[in-house]
Design a protein around this motif. Structure first.
Motif, PDB file in Angstrom:
ATOM      1  N   LYS A 159       0.815  -1.215   0.000  1.00 13.34           N
ATOM      2  CA  LYS A 159       0.000   0.000   0.000  1.00 13.34           C
ATOM      3  C   LYS A 159       0.852   1.270   0.000  1.00 13.34           C
ATOM      4  CE  LYS A 159      -0.735   0.171   5.038  1.00 13.34           C
ATOM      5  NZ  LYS A 159      -1.763   0.138   6.112  1.00 13.34           N
ATOM      6  N   VAL A 169      -5.199   6.068  -1.448  1.00 10.60           N
ATOM      7  CA  VAL A 169      -6.455   5.723  -0.782  1.00 10.60           C
ATOM      8  C   VAL A 169      -6.385   4.385  -0.058  1.00 10.60           C
ATOM      9  CG1 VAL A 169      -8.907   5.237  -1.179  1.00 10.60           C
ATOM     10  CG2 VAL A 169      -7.811   7.151  -2.344  1.00 10.60           C
ATOM     11  N   GLN A 170      -5.657   3.404  -0.596  1.00 11.63           N
ATOM     12  CA  GLN A 170      -5.538   2.135   0.106  1.00 11.63           C
ATOM     13  C   GLN A 170      -4.759   2.317   1.401  1.00 11.63           C
ATOM     14  OE1 GLN A 170      -6.941  -0.730  -1.553  1.00 11.63           O
ATOM     15  NE2 GLN A 170      -6.805  -1.708   0.450  1.00 11.63           N
ATOM     16  N   PRO A 173      -7.818   5.117   3.721  1.00 14.27           N
ATOM     17  CA  PRO A 173      -9.115   5.075   3.029  1.00 14.27           C
ATOM     18  C   PRO A 173     -10.095   6.158   3.448  1.00 14.27           C
ATOM     19  CG  PRO A 173      -8.930   3.279   4.610  1.00 14.27           C
ATOM     20  CD  PRO A 173      -7.587   3.929   4.567  1.00 14.27           C
ATOM     21  N   TRP A 177     -11.217   9.074  -3.126  1.00 18.79           N
ATOM     22  CA  TRP A 177     -10.549   8.687  -4.359  1.00 18.79           C
ATOM     23  C   TRP A 177     -10.985   9.689  -5.427  1.00 18.79           C
ATOM     24  CZ3 TRP A 177     -11.597   3.664  -7.612  1.00 18.79           C
ATOM     25  CH2 TRP A 177     -10.490   3.403  -8.422  1.00 18.79           C
ATOM     26  N   ASN A 196     -16.085   5.357  -4.996  1.00 20.24           N
ATOM     27  CA  ASN A 196     -15.978   4.508  -3.817  1.00 20.24           C
ATOM     28  C   ASN A 196     -15.049   3.337  -4.128  1.00 20.24           C
ATOM     29  OD1 ASN A 196     -16.318   2.765  -1.670  1.00 20.24           O
ATOM     30  ND2 ASN A 196     -18.546   2.808  -1.704  1.00 20.24           N
ATOM     31  N   LYS A 197     -13.811   3.420  -3.667  1.00 15.90           N
ATOM     32  CA  LYS A 197     -12.789   2.412  -4.021  1.00 15.90           C
ATOM     33  C   LYS A 197     -13.070   1.049  -3.382  1.00 15.90           C
ATOM     34  CE  LYS A 197      -7.752   2.541  -4.801  1.00 15.90           C
ATOM     35  NZ  LYS A 197      -7.820   1.500  -5.780  1.00 15.90           N
ATOM     36  N   ARG A 198     -13.884   1.015  -2.366  1.00 14.44           N
ATOM     37  CA  ARG A 198     -14.218  -0.261  -1.729  1.00 14.44           C
ATOM     38  C   ARG A 198     -14.951  -1.200  -2.681  1.00 14.44           C
ATOM     39  NH1 ARG A 198     -18.442  -2.303   2.062  1.00 14.44           N
ATOM     40  NH2 ARG A 198     -17.429  -3.674   3.576  1.00 14.44           N
ATOM     41  N   ASP A 209      -8.825  -6.620   2.238  1.00 10.17           N
ATOM     42  CA  ASP A 209      -8.694  -5.316   1.584  1.00 10.17           C
ATOM     43  C   ASP A 209     -10.024  -4.565   1.585  1.00 10.17           C
ATOM     44  OD1 ASP A 209      -6.120  -6.102   1.106  1.00 10.17           O
ATOM     45  OD2 ASP A 209      -6.321  -6.276  -1.069  1.00 10.17           O
ATOM     46  N   LEU A 213     -11.082  -0.930   3.581  1.00  7.48           N
ATOM     47  CA  LEU A 213     -11.604   0.223   2.850  1.00  7.48           C
ATOM     48  C   LEU A 213     -12.981   0.672   3.331  1.00  7.48           C
ATOM     49  CD1 LEU A 213     -10.481  -0.764  -0.754  1.00  7.48           C
ATOM     50  CD2 LEU A 213      -9.734   1.266   0.504  1.00  7.48           C
ATOM     51  N   GLN A 216     -14.215   4.285   3.082  1.00  9.52           N
ATOM     52  CA  GLN A 216     -14.713   4.833   1.822  1.00  9.52           C
ATOM     53  C   GLN A 216     -16.232   4.992   1.845  1.00  9.52           C
ATOM     54  OE1 GLN A 216     -12.790   5.414  -1.651  1.00  9.52           O
ATOM     55  NE2 GLN A 216     -11.923   6.268   0.228  1.00  9.52           N
TER      56      GLN A 216
END
Length: 835
Positions: A159, A169-170, A173, A177, A196-198, A209, A213, A216
């Motif tokens: 990360k 963002v990872q 979070p 993003w 929303n990166k999740r 992971d 997140l 998010q």
């Protein structure tokens, strides 16, 4: 240890990595307070003189991400993941980890934060939004976006390396993003477009992971705060870091009944900074601080989507069915300080080389996420003084009673008589979860985006004239266009699952734009995703000078889709780049457009019946009260008469005995694919892949096929009472507002998705009359019914192939000739420009 991507003027400390760079290697931002509210002044001539005298590097402030460690808000090892083998989101959805209450303080110091700098990527407003740190960029990705089995939790992905080379963002979070940002036409608000990166992954091996997140989603849930001074902050939370000098604004988490009026539904601190060019050496000064707002309340939207319980997130993490949570928007009100708003509105703050004069530090306020409708955090005007509680279909009960643990072993105090009564009698108990002394750390000790550049409004075309007058930032954008379309396209790309390589976009794009301008669209916005696939070409040279600036706007959009698996894949995720582009297009250009839509270059809208343009269609729809026009979608086939034998594929036979067909060059796509397998009116199942035209003022968010958030959905119970109509927990759009088009008498969509040659293999056998195709072996070649009559006695061509599709007569007799003529005239004009 500070990890940093260094600006070009600073060499790495080692030859093989910048991972060990000390914070001193990063160009530091020095700011001072503006002298007083309303005192900021901007002079373009002085700014340009300073640029010439001192150079860009002395003025430009590089974008940075400050990474904060995760919250210490839950009891370790108390989360129930649920059944990860069951893809259904609400079945065996797990149970959240137990929360410490009240929320422990974030006792960070500035030196505890890790810093990543992106000044080598994003160097001016000319790079916006294409070079925001969204991903690693073409050729630099470590994990594939198809069949990806690499995870951060396993150590296969790092990360910190991802934050350095791509997005932070990872690593943190709580940072949005961000894919785009821009001011509104009045200069009073800065809009942030995020994704929303999740939702990038849903696979079982990605659970750790996905869990990491969760913030998010948390940043989509509003919090309420109260402003306090430095002295009060030190009294309430003496353990928090302080430099002992500053008198900056401070905040504490506070329930609605104690929060400031403009801080009831917020999530970020927005610190505005600007270059003061009146100094002998330009200086970055703080010109104000505001609290973020939402374009609508995401939690309230989620509350009204279903009758039963519906959580914005579940521990199981298979929440992608709630696609209204994919796209994010956050707004920062611009402080009313002297020339600040007017310089942003006019675009004058962006200097001749693209250097911005205004920047934002975007600082998330960090809390635990809220689960389920029982924890909804509303005011009485939204859903009443008692929020109707849903059926407990998730099996969680009252998490605010059963899922809490006193922080530091201390008993949780009940609300005392010293506090004002709760505005809403149930729902999220802010005092229980936050306590009375949860002070937000100082900005310098908080994870944040720093130096996000404020560039020009999409509605403002700024020139380089030094004497351009600053405009008053009080007039909203006018509706310049009645009908506009957004396109996310690439010169070449691979379809889902990398199943098919497509390279016909440029020719499709030219025809598609010409056709839709012809049928009444005012403007086309093209988001060019080519840079995610190749750096050898772009769509810009295809578009210009063929089309005029008044017809087409080009936006470079090179970010990659984070997941390109097929929908049936175990790890089905989101085409993030596409969805963010649609979000951006609606936010950027919706304010100046009455009706708009997002389409692909293989989808044609055709006016039918008495209508001679799509402008007439939307005018008629508006008169009947429609806010959304829905077009059913079915797959069309290429007509055999426009195809020739093909053998250059391993499934396509030999040169002497070709087994496939390909489209002959020289024909229009709309002409070749004017052969729909379904006769109008199309069946109900064709609404699953529908596309929509919508009024931008009514539809607040749109996601590929669906109007996900509308004015009707966000209507509160008090607004319904004032309008004298019924309000229910569950909102469903009426057919009067969301109108399915009459495909014979109003308008129809022709879906001309490319049929590649190998999809036509064995066509002679599969298309023969009377053959019952096996699974996946349908005839993919079109043989139109004579006169569109499928009831007559003749069922097959003289060669024995079964008739199987219907042509659009108005398209072939009216629009195709007009399209061919329009394209020829355009070609003549382009040729004259080259002479």
């Amino acid at each position: 240890e500070h990890l940093s991507t260094l600006i070009e003027s600073v060499p790495p400390t080692t030859s093989n990595s910048a991972a060990g760079a000390d914070v001193s290697d990063v160009k530091q931002t020095s700011t001072s307070d503006a002298s007083s509210p309303g005192s900021f002044r901007f002079d373009r001539k002085s700014a340009e003189t300073a640029l010439q005298t001192h150079g860009r590097d002395e003025i430009f402030q590089p974008l940075r991400a400050y990474i904060e460690k995760p919250l210490n808000d839950t009891v370790p090892n108390t989360i129930d993941k649920g059944n990860l083998d069951d893809k259904r989101p609400k079945i065996s959805a797990g149970r959240p980890a137990r929360w410490y209450v009240p929320l422990p303080l974030r006792e960070n110091a500035p030196d505890d934060l890790r810093v990543f700098e992106y000044g080598h990527k994003l160097r001016s407003c000319n790079d916006m939004p294409a070079k925001l740190p969204i991903d690693r960029g073409l050729g630099k990705h470590v994990a594939p976006n198809v069949n990806n089995r690499k995870t951060f939790s396993s150590g296969q992905l790092d990360k910190w390396e991802e934050a350095k080379e791509g997005s932070p963002v990872q690593a943190d979070p709580f940072l949005p993003w961000i894919h785009d940002m821009f001011p509104d036409s009045t200069g009073s608000v800065i809009h942030f477009i995020a994704q929303n990166k999740r939702r990038c992954n849903t696979g079982k091996i990605h659970w750790e992971d996905i869990h990491a997140l969760e913030p998010q989603v948390t940043i989509m849930q509003p919090v309420s705060v109260k402003r306090i001074d430095e002295k009060t902050a030190q009294q309430l939370a003496p353990s928090l870091w302080s430099d002992g000098k500053s008198s900056d604004q401070r905040y504490r988490l506070a329930p609605h009944e104690e929060a400031d009026a403009d801080a009831m539904f917020t999530r970020f601190i927005c610190r505005f900074k600007a270059m003061d060019y009146s100094k002998s050496t330009p200086q970055l000064i703080t010109v104000g601080e505001t609290l973020s707002t939402y374009p609508y309340n995401y939690e309230f939207v989620n509350y009204r989507k279903e009758v039963a319980d519906l959580s914005m997130l579940t521990p199981k993490g298979k929440d992608n069915a709630m696609f209204w949570q994919a796209q994010q928007r956050f707004d920062c009100p611009v402080p009313d300080n002297g020339d600040l708003r007017s310089m942003i509105a006019s675009g004058e703050g962006v200097l001749s080389d693209g250097t911005p004069s205004v920047y934002i530090d975007f600082v998330p306020i960090r809390t635990a996420p809220r689960y389920g409708k029982r924890m909804s955090y509303f005011t009485p005007d939204m859903a009443g003084e008692m929020i109707p509680e849903p059926t407990d279909n998730l099996g969680w009960g009252d998490l605010m009673k059963s899922n809490i643990v006193p922080a530091n072993g201390k008993l949780v105090k009940n609300i005392s008589d010293d506090h004002p009564p709760r505005l809403v009698k149930n729902g999220f108990d802010a005092r229980l979860f936050w306590g009375d002394n949860h002070v937000i750390p100082r900005i310098e000790a908080s994870g944040r985006w720093e130096n996000l550049p404020v560039c020009t409004s999409p509605t403002n075309k700024v020139g380089k004239d030094d004497d351009k007058t600053l405009v008053e930032g009080d007039k909203p954008a006018e509706k310049n266009h009645k009908l506009a379309a957004c396109l996310w396209a690439s010169a070449s790309f691979k379809t889902r699952g990398d199943a098919q390589a497509v390279s016909d976009t440029t020719s499709r794009l030219i025809e598609w734009i010409e056709f839709h301008l012809l049928v009444g669209f005012d403007h086309i916005y093209v988001y060019d995703n080519t840079g995610a696939h190749t750096d050898e070409v772009s769509l810009e040279s295809t578009l210009f000078p063929r089309f005029l600036d008044s017809e087409v706007t080009y936006i470079d959009w090179p970010c990659r889709t984070c997941n390109n698996n097929i929908p049936a894949h175990e790890n089905t995720g989101e085409r993030s780049s596409q969805y963010a582009a649609e979000n951006s297009c609606r936010a950027r250009y919706g304010p100046t457009t009455e009706w708009m839509a997002s389409f692909d270059t293989d989808e044609y809208l055709i006016p039918m019946g008495r209508f001679n343009s799509m402008r007439e269609v939307v005018d008629d729809a508006a008169n009947s009260g429609a806010q959304i026009l829905t077009f059913k979608s079915t797959r069309a086939a290429p007509q055999r008469q426009y195809m020739k034998p093909f053998h250059e594929h391993y499934d396509c036979g030999t040169e002497s005995n070709p087994g496939c067909l390909s489209v002959e060059p020289g024909h229009l796509f709309a002409e070749v694919y004017n052969c729909d397998f379904e006769a109008p009116p199309k069946p109900g199942w064709a609404e699953r892949a529908k596309k929509q035209l919508y009024r931008s003022q009514y539809v607040l968010a749109h996601y590929v096929h669906y109007a996900t958030v509308t004015q009707g959905l966000v209507e509160t119970i008090d607004e319904a009472k004032e309008a004298d109509h019924k309000w229910d927990i569950h909102f469903r759009e009426s057919r009067e507002r969301d109108h399915v088009t009459d495909e014979i008498n109003q308008a129809v969509m022709l879906h001309t998705k490319t049929t590649v040659p190998d999809y036509t293999k064995e066509w002679k056998e599969r298309c023969a009359f009377g053959v019952v195709p096996g699974h996946g072996k349908n005839c993919r070649v079109g043989f139109p019914w004579p006169s569109n009559d499928d009831k007559g006695e003749v069922k097959a061509t003289p060669e024995g192939y079964g008739y199987n599709c219907f042509t659009n007569v108005k398209l072939s007799e009216v629009w195709i000739p007009k399209l061919r003529d329009a394209m020829e005239k355009r070609n003549t004009r382009v040729a004259s420009l080259k002479r």
